[in-house]
Design a protein around this motif. Sequence first.
Motif, PDB file in Angstrom:
ATOM      1  N   ARG A  90      15.525  -7.316   4.628  1.00  0.00           N
ATOM      2  CA  ARG A  90      16.939  -7.040   4.909  1.00  0.00           C
ATOM      3  C   ARG A  90      17.404  -7.809   6.147  1.00  0.00           C
ATOM      4  O   ARG A  90      18.479  -8.412   6.154  1.00  0.00           O
ATOM      5  CB  ARG A  90      17.152  -5.537   5.103  1.00  0.00           C
ATOM      6  CG  ARG A  90      18.601  -5.171   5.277  1.00  0.00           C
ATOM      7  CD  ARG A  90      18.771  -3.663   5.517  1.00  0.00           C
ATOM      8  NE  ARG A  90      20.080  -3.222   5.125  1.00  0.00           N
ATOM      9  CZ  ARG A  90      21.209  -3.517   5.758  1.00  0.00           C
ATOM     10  NH1 ARG A  90      21.191  -4.287   6.824  1.00  0.00           N
ATOM     11  NH2 ARG A  90      22.365  -3.065   5.309  1.00  0.00           N
ATOM     12  N   LEU A 152       9.436  -6.915  -6.865  1.00  0.00           N
ATOM     13  CA  LEU A 152      10.669  -6.383  -6.260  1.00  0.00           C
ATOM     14  C   LEU A 152      11.140  -7.277  -5.114  1.00  0.00           C
ATOM     15  O   LEU A 152      12.322  -7.607  -5.018  1.00  0.00           O
ATOM     16  CB  LEU A 152      10.437  -4.965  -5.717  1.00  0.00           C
ATOM     17  CG  LEU A 152      10.435  -3.825  -6.704  1.00  0.00           C
ATOM     18  CD1 LEU A 152      10.042  -2.529  -6.002  1.00  0.00           C
ATOM     19  CD2 LEU A 152      11.808  -3.680  -7.345  1.00  0.00           C
ATOM     20  N   ALA A 156      14.439  -9.667  -5.027  1.00  0.00           N
ATOM     21  CA  ALA A 156      15.431  -9.499  -3.963  1.00  0.00           C
ATOM     22  C   ALA A 156      15.725 -10.828  -3.284  1.00  0.00           C
ATOM     23  O   ALA A 156      16.882 -11.138  -2.971  1.00  0.00           O
ATOM     24  CB  ALA A 156      14.941  -8.465  -2.951  1.00  0.00           C
ATOM     25  N   THR A 159      17.927 -12.927  -5.638  1.00  0.00           N
ATOM     26  CA  THR A 159      19.273 -12.347  -5.708  1.00  0.00           C
ATOM     27  C   THR A 159      20.038 -12.582  -4.414  1.00  0.00           C
ATOM     28  O   THR A 159      21.202 -12.997  -4.444  1.00  0.00           O
ATOM     29  CB  THR A 159      19.186 -10.845  -6.032  1.00  0.00           C
ATOM     30  OG1 THR A 159      18.497 -10.694  -7.283  1.00  0.00           O
ATOM     31  CG2 THR A 159      20.564 -10.223  -6.138  1.00  0.00           C
ATOM     32  N   GLU A 167      22.323  -6.476   0.263  1.00  0.00           N
ATOM     33  CA  GLU A 167      22.271  -5.433  -0.757  1.00  0.00           C
ATOM     34  C   GLU A 167      21.004  -5.509  -1.605  1.00  0.00           C
ATOM     35  O   GLU A 167      20.448  -4.483  -2.009  1.00  0.00           O
ATOM     36  CB  GLU A 167      23.509  -5.477  -1.661  1.00  0.00           C
ATOM     37  CG  GLU A 167      24.808  -5.156  -0.964  1.00  0.00           C
ATOM     38  CD  GLU A 167      25.378  -6.350  -0.189  1.00  0.00           C
ATOM     39  OE1 GLU A 167      24.958  -7.517  -0.429  1.00  0.00           O
ATOM     40  OE2 GLU A 167      26.234  -6.119   0.674  1.00  0.00           O
ATOM     41  N   ALA A 168      20.535  -6.715  -1.894  1.00  0.00           N
ATOM     42  CA  ALA A 168      19.331  -6.863  -2.719  1.00  0.00           C
ATOM     43  C   ALA A 168      18.121  -6.263  -2.019  1.00  0.00           C
ATOM     44  O   ALA A 168      17.269  -5.638  -2.661  1.00  0.00           O
ATOM     45  CB  ALA A 168      19.085  -8.335  -3.045  1.00  0.00           C
ATOM     46  N   ASP A 170      18.233  -3.796   0.141  1.00  0.00           N
ATOM     47  CA  ASP A 170      18.424  -2.339   0.104  1.00  0.00           C
ATOM     48  C   ASP A 170      18.028  -1.770  -1.252  1.00  0.00           C
ATOM     49  O   ASP A 170      17.346  -0.747  -1.333  1.00  0.00           O
ATOM     50  CB  ASP A 170      19.880  -1.985   0.421  1.00  0.00           C
ATOM     51  CG  ASP A 170      20.292  -2.372   1.831  1.00  0.00           C
ATOM     52  OD1 ASP A 170      19.414  -2.465   2.716  1.00  0.00           O
ATOM     53  OD2 ASP A 170      21.496  -2.581   2.043  1.00  0.00           O
ATOM     54  N   SER A 171      18.428  -2.434  -2.327  1.00  0.00           N
ATOM     55  CA  SER A 171      18.075  -1.978  -3.671  1.00  0.00           C
ATOM     56  C   SER A 171      16.570  -2.047  -3.899  1.00  0.00           C
ATOM     57  O   SER A 171      15.974  -1.126  -4.465  1.00  0.00           O
ATOM     58  CB  SER A 171      18.792  -2.818  -4.730  1.00  0.00           C
ATOM     59  OG  SER A 171      20.175  -2.593  -4.682  1.00  0.00           O
ATOM     60  N   ALA A 172      15.960  -3.138  -3.470  1.00  0.00           N
ATOM     61  CA  ALA A 172      14.510  -3.279  -3.625  1.00  0.00           C
ATOM     62  C   ALA A 172      13.775  -2.226  -2.801  1.00  0.00           C
ATOM     63  O   ALA A 172      12.766  -1.682  -3.249  1.00  0.00           O
ATOM     64  CB  ALA A 172      14.071  -4.682  -3.226  1.00  0.00           C
ATOM     65  N   ARG A 174      14.860   0.797  -2.041  1.00  0.00           N
ATOM     66  CA  ARG A 174      14.979   2.085  -2.750  1.00  0.00           C
ATOM     67  C   ARG A 174      14.022   2.141  -3.936  1.00  0.00           C
ATOM     68  O   ARG A 174      13.373   3.165  -4.180  1.00  0.00           O
ATOM     69  CB  ARG A 174      16.422   2.320  -3.191  1.00  0.00           C
ATOM     70  CG  ARG A 174      17.343   2.717  -2.034  1.00  0.00           C
ATOM     71  CD  ARG A 174      18.715   3.189  -2.500  1.00  0.00           C
ATOM     72  NE  ARG A 174      19.461   2.177  -3.233  1.00  0.00           N
ATOM     73  CZ  ARG A 174      20.214   1.225  -2.666  1.00  0.00           C
ATOM     74  NH1 ARG A 174      20.312   1.162  -1.338  1.00  0.00           N
ATOM     75  NH2 ARG A 174      20.868   0.365  -3.405  1.00  0.00           N
ATOM     76  N   ALA A 175      13.900   1.050  -4.666  1.00  0.00           N
ATOM     77  CA  ALA A 175      12.970   1.011  -5.795  1.00  0.00           C
ATOM     78  C   ALA A 175      11.521   1.132  -5.295  1.00  0.00           C
ATOM     79  O   ALA A 175      10.704   1.826  -5.918  1.00  0.00           O
ATOM     80  CB  ALA A 175      13.158  -0.279  -6.590  1.00  0.00           C
TER      81      ALA A 175
END
Length: 186
Positions: A90, A152, A156, A159, A167-168, A170-172, A174-175
Amino acid sequence: MDSEVARARALDAAEELFYGRGIQTVGMDDIRGASGVSLKRLYQLFPAKELLVVAYLERRDVRWRQGLADHVDRHTDPLERVLAVFAWLREWFGEPGFRGCAWINSSGELGATSPRVLALARAHKQAFRAYLAGLVSDAGLPGSLGGQLFLLAEGAMVTAGLEGGTEAADSAARAAELLLAAHRRG
């Protein structure tokens, strides 16, 4: 200017230009102009542009992996260390001038024509995968989780390189948290 200083200036310029504009769009004359190192001296240090690309990727690899390890090493809990990888991504994605992964970009540009560049990109990714596998092992988690976390993180990176922003990551993250929780529950 001695060889060490000239080499450092050339690599600094190459990194800025190759990463910022792409390798194929940057010529040795661009490196000369940005570094202040004469063209003759550049070719003494790097007889071919590919050798400059290789040196750029090798130097960036050391710095990238050290930055990641330094960030992760701030954590002592094994599970936090795994998640720290995504926090570091991030931060990296949020840096000014972020243009994605230098090795993905380089292999995309030159991988079909430069076995050396492709080998460096593969070695970088293998080292990152092994680093994640080590973190997973230290946390007492199944080895297969390392490969899942690697995918993941790599997804990210791609992306974020295409879309920009954090954001990528953050999404990774969370996953990754969901995967860790599922494995802890058994």
